[in-house]
Enzyme design. Structure first.
Site, mmCIF file in Angstrom:
data_model
loop_
_atom_site.group_PDB
_atom_site.id
_atom_site.type_symbol
_atom_site.label_atom_id
_atom_site.label_comp_id
_atom_site.label_asym_id
_atom_site.label_seq_id
_atom_site.Cartn_x
_atom_site.Cartn_y
_atom_site.Cartn_z
ATOM 1 N N GLU A 157 0.811 -1.232 0.000
ATOM 2 C CA GLU A 157 0.000 0.000 0.000
ATOM 3 C C GLU A 157 0.839 1.274 0.000
ATOM 4 O O GLU A 157 0.574 2.195 0.769
ATOM 5 C CB GLU A 157 -0.960 -0.001 1.203
ATOM 6 C CG GLU A 157 -1.911 -1.187 1.184
ATOM 7 C CD GLU A 157 -2.894 -1.189 2.362
ATOM 8 O OE1 GLU A 157 -2.738 -0.365 3.268
ATOM 9 O OE2 GLU A 157 -3.810 -2.030 2.350
ATOM 10 N N ASN A 208 2.033 -5.076 -3.247
ATOM 11 C CA ASN A 208 0.639 -5.403 -2.931
ATOM 12 C C ASN A 208 -0.124 -4.127 -2.605
ATOM 13 O O ASN A 208 0.374 -3.279 -1.854
ATOM 14 C CB ASN A 208 0.641 -6.334 -1.695
ATOM 15 C CG ASN A 208 -0.718 -6.928 -1.395
ATOM 16 O OD1 ASN A 208 -1.328 -7.530 -2.275
ATOM 17 N ND2 ASN A 208 -1.187 -6.777 -0.163
ATOM 18 N N HIS A 239 -10.465 -6.083 -2.210
ATOM 19 C CA HIS A 239 -11.544 -5.899 -1.221
ATOM 20 C C HIS A 239 -12.708 -5.265 -1.974
ATOM 21 O O HIS A 239 -12.680 -4.082 -2.284
ATOM 22 C CB HIS A 239 -11.074 -4.992 -0.084
ATOM 23 C CG HIS A 239 -9.972 -5.598 0.714
ATOM 24 N ND1 HIS A 239 -10.170 -6.703 1.502
ATOM 25 C CD2 HIS A 239 -8.655 -5.268 0.842
ATOM 26 C CE1 HIS A 239 -9.020 -7.027 2.087
ATOM 27 N NE2 HIS A 239 -8.088 -6.182 1.694
ATOM 28 N N GLU A 271 -6.171 -10.512 -1.191
ATOM 29 C CA GLU A 271 -6.987 -10.268 0.008
ATOM 30 C C GLU A 271 -8.468 -10.236 -0.359
ATOM 31 O O GLU A 271 -9.241 -9.428 0.165
ATOM 32 C CB GLU A 271 -6.575 -8.950 0.684
ATOM 33 C CG GLU A 271 -5.104 -8.911 1.042
ATOM 34 C CD GLU A 271 -4.681 -7.653 1.798
ATOM 35 O OE1 GLU A 271 -5.548 -6.912 2.308
ATOM 36 O OE2 GLU A 271 -3.461 -7.418 1.876
ATOM 37 N N ASP A 300 -12.197 -10.243 -0.663
ATOM 38 C CA ASP A 300 -13.467 -10.414 0.041
ATOM 39 C C ASP A 300 -14.501 -9.555 -0.678
ATOM 40 O O ASP A 300 -14.153 -8.597 -1.369
ATOM 41 C CB ASP A 300 -13.396 -10.147 1.551
ATOM 42 C CG ASP A 300 -12.705 -8.860 1.951
ATOM 43 O OD1 ASP A 300 -12.661 -7.927 1.135
ATOM 44 O OD2 ASP A 300 -12.229 -8.792 3.104
HETATM 45 C C1 XIL Z 1 -6.071 -5.943 8.422
HETATM 46 C C2 XIL Z 1 -6.421 -7.100 9.328
HETATM 47 O O1 XIL Z 1 -7.395 -7.891 8.697
HETATM 48 C C3 XIL Z 1 -6.942 -6.591 10.638
HETATM 49 O O2 XIL Z 1 -7.115 -7.657 11.549
HETATM 50 C C4 XIL Z 1 -5.992 -5.587 11.231
HETATM 51 O O3 XIL Z 1 -6.545 -5.027 12.408
HETATM 52 C C5 XIL Z 1 -5.683 -4.500 10.247
HETATM 53 O O4 XIL Z 1 -5.197 -5.057 9.051
HETATM 54 N N1 XIL Z 1 -4.974 -4.441 3.695
HETATM 55 C C6 XIL Z 1 -3.958 -5.214 4.152
HETATM 56 C C7 XIL Z 1 -4.162 -6.066 5.350
HETATM 57 O O5 XIL Z 1 -2.927 -5.278 3.509
HETATM 58 O O6 XIL Z 1 -2.977 -6.254 6.071
HETATM 59 C C8 XIL Z 1 -5.219 -5.521 6.245
HETATM 60 O O7 XIL Z 1 -5.445 -6.454 7.285
HETATM 61 C C9 XIL Z 1 -6.484 -5.268 5.461
HETATM 62 C C10 XIL Z 1 -6.244 -4.253 4.382
#
Ligand code: XIL
Length: 661
Positions: free
Chosen positions: A154, A199, A234, A263, A265
């Site tokens: 990020e 990422n 996401h 990631e 969802d």
């Molecule tokens: C999130 C986790 O799911 C949470 O449990 C934590 O509190 C914060 O981080 N992008 C990412 C992940 O790269 O590491 C993040 O994970 C979600 C968004």
């Protein structure tokens, strides 16, 4: 050609050989040389008693894991140069024990940075050294155990390059834009075998942020420092892959990078409902189909797998249920869509209605087919609950287990099998083989039954058993048109079952013999019920009322209600109301039924009321008379203003008819 995936082949062969038939997403994904993974919530992972399904589901479905939090900077290096690897090592060990690979997430990010680092006021040189030390120590520790690392996470701003394409962060502010290149250089040196990833989120489509990501990875690739790009994915339900996603994937692949959905969802606005679940299923299909169509797409990783453990509800207020398994670890439509898109399908469901019928030195088993099953495993134990051993297999829905010891009770379960694996076991049944001649007889109570059109009646079918404890399957034949039969249990191992005969409003009336047949254990026996279907409510239950002015003169009147019935009437009350015109008074009443009838007369200044109440059984017949008699004083009485009302019960139904003379 999936050239970038060829290296996985050896690993895949090993996993396929060692995987149990029950593996699901991972089995289907392996056929595509694809990793299917999930983020692992460390609390759930360690709560093996409170979350007994967490680890088994993880191991059954996935061939890749990523730590949701415990491999982030703050978790691995909570104090400067003091590393805490134990939790992550436990996850890696679990992955290895279950033939899963591990993604590393992440090395350098603006979030989840430990306090000592966040508040340490380190200068550029110190920050570079801290970064190098962290990357080197972590990657060497996990070398050979983590196949790919999110080296930088990020880093790109959400503000489309304003004021800078890169996000301001501890790293950007303290080192400058080149912290990214440095991170990748340190990573390459630390473990040259790991795939190095950039990422990020919202870099999947078109626009400033995807373009900035493309520029970034292009530069890194030109220096040989990067192997892959992670699209976090996401998404919000409903989601569909667009042409922008495709164009972006194409240009990234053309750089020679591999692509992972890291990631995934697909969150929905709560409350959940079946429409949203179906949309979510399509959304998951869209992503999986897209990945399968990209030669460079090597992994689909969801950010958790059960809705019970997901970052969504805590981060996006009002949203949730973003993952393929529900809160109870049950597969959702999204799971099925995911699996189907991978070309996989589940083993059959467990067989139901298993019935064991003992015979001489044998037990006959029957069950209801499981959809999609190609065969069944019949398993036997001599102790309730097992251990069970295979008694035999069957490609039909029955099996006879022979050579058994009479007088011993045997316990059975059956599972269903197809190319995708074996179902869970059915419910257990038991039977005790016996040398005695097994038989049973059937009887019905009542065995005569009247059912009116539009109504139903019941009869209890008793099963008297000798040396026979197996299930009896009951059926009814000889039903008049429009009459249906149902048993409250069938097949049954009980000693009775209640039969309900239901007649439609247009069922054929009249008498019929209904035959009840029981089969079980190779035996067949019958009993009969004499059924009469009577007329229904619209036909007044077969009762015809005829009002008759039997006598009309200036001095004496008789007004009759005459009854004809075509089926048994069990109660009847008749009321005749006569207007009290000038000079009219009651002079008597009678009926032609006699037994079971109570008569009465009451008067007011306006009316004379004759009542007749009958209880008993009025068998079919006609011409039954209920008569009200009055005397007058020489003036004709207007009988047309007098009324009658008859209420009666027949075939279990109550009817009322009214009229005037
Ligand atoms: C999130 C986790 O799911 C949470 O449990 C934590 O509190 C914060 O981080 N992008 C990412 C992940 O790269 O590491 C993040 O994970 C979600 C968004």
């Amino acid at each position: 050609m999936r050239a970038t995936k060829a290296l996985l082949t050896c690993w895949l062969v090993l996993v396929l050989l060692s995987s149990l038939g029950v593996a699901q997403l991972r089995t289907a994904a392996a056929r595509h040389n694809l990793f299917v993974g999930t983020a692992v919530n460390n609390d759930a992972f360690n709560n093996t008693s409170g979350e007994p399904l967490y680890r088994p589901t993880l191991a059954r479905e996935y061939n890749m894991v990523v730590a949701e939090n415990i491999m982030k900077f703050d978790a691995l290096e909570p104090a400067q140069n003091q590393f805490n690897f134990a939790p992550a090592d436990a996850l890696v060990a679990f992955a290895q024990a279950n033939g899963m690979v591990v993604r590393g997430h992440n090395l350098i990010w603006h979030n989840q940075i430990p306090n000592w680092l966040q508040n340490g006021n380190f200068n550029r040189t110190q920050l570079i050294a801290i970064m190098q030390n962290h990357i080197t120590t972590v990657m060497r520790h996990f070398a050979g155990k983590v196949i790919a690392w999110d080296v930088v996470n990020e880093a790109i701003s959400d503000n489309n390059g304003n004021p800078n394409p890169l996000r301001t962060s501890l790293w950007f502010n303290g080192i400058g834009a080149d912290y990214i290149t440095m991170a990748f250089q340190f990573a390459r040196q630390a473990d040259p075998t790991a795939k190095l990833y950039y990422n990020d989120y919202n870099i999947e489509g078109s626009g400033g942020k995807p373009d900035a990501a493309f520029q970034l990875v292009s530069g890194l690739k030109a220096q040989g420092l990067i192997d892959g790009i992670g699209w976090q994915m996401h998404q919000i339900n409903p989601f569909t892959i667009s042409s922008a996603n495709q164009s972006n994937a194409t240009r990234l692949q053309n750089l020679g990078l591999e692509l992972s959905m890291t990631e995934l969802d697909i969150r929905m606005q709560l409350p959940d409902d079946s429409t949203k679940q179906q949309q979510q299923a399509s959304s998951y299909s869209s992503v999986v189909n897209f990945c399968l169509a990209q030669p460079a797409c090597v992994a689909i990783v969801t950010w958790g797998f059960t809705d019970k453990f997901s970052w969504i509800p805590g981060t996006f207020s009002g949203f949730g249920d973003a993952l393929p398994f529900d809160m109870n670890y049950q597969p959702k439509p999204a799971y099925t869509a995911f699996l189907n898109a991978l070309g996989g399908s589940a083993p059959p469901a467990a067989p139901t209605n298993l019935v064991a019928s003992p015979g001489n030195a044998q037990v006959q088993l029957t069950w209801t087919a499981s959809s999609g099953a190609t065969s069944y495993n019949v398993k036997r134990a001599t102790v309730s609950g097992g251990p069970f051993t295979l008694a035999g297999t069957s490609t039909t829905t029955s099996f006879t287990d022979t050579g058994l010891t009479n007088g011993t009770t045997f316990f059975y379960v059956v599972s269903a099998v197809n190319a995708n694996g074996e179902s869970a076991n059915s419910a257990q049944v038991s039977a005790t083989p016996s040398a005695g001649t097994a038989n049973f007889t059937l009887s019905a109570a009542p065995n005569t039954l009247t059912v009116n059109q539009g109504a139903s009646g019941t009869s209890t079918i008793s099963i008297a058993r000798t040396n026979f404890t197996g299930a009896v399957t009951l059926s009814a034949t000889g039903l008049p048109s429009g009459v249906t039969a149902s048993f409250n249990t069938s097949p049954t191992t009980a000693n009775s079952s209640v039969l309900t005969l239901s007649a439609s409003a247009t069922a054929t009336t009249g008498a019929a013999t209904v035959t009840i047949t029981g089969t079980g254990g190779g035996l067949t026996n019958t009993t009969t019920i004499a059924l009469t279907v009577g007329m229904g409510g619209t036909n007044n239950g077969g009762v015809t009322i005829t009002p008759v002015v039997a006598s009309s003169s200036n001095f004496f009147n008789e007004e009759d209600v005459r009854v004809a019935n075509t089926q048994n009437v069990t109660a009847m009350s008749v009321t005749i109301v006569i207007q009290r015109t000038t000079g009219i008074s009651s002079s008597g009443q009678y009926n032609t039924i006699g037994n079971g009838v109570t008569q009465g007369i009451s008067s007011t200044s306006a009316t004379i009321t004759d009542t007749f109440n009958f209880t008993g059984t009025l068998t079919p017949g006609s011409g039954r008379i209920f008569a009200a008699q009055t005397s007058g004083t020489g003036t004709a009485h207007p009988t047309a203003g007098d009324t009658w009302s008859v209420t009666y019960t027949t075939g279990g139904q109550s009817f009322t008819q009214t009229g005037h003379f």
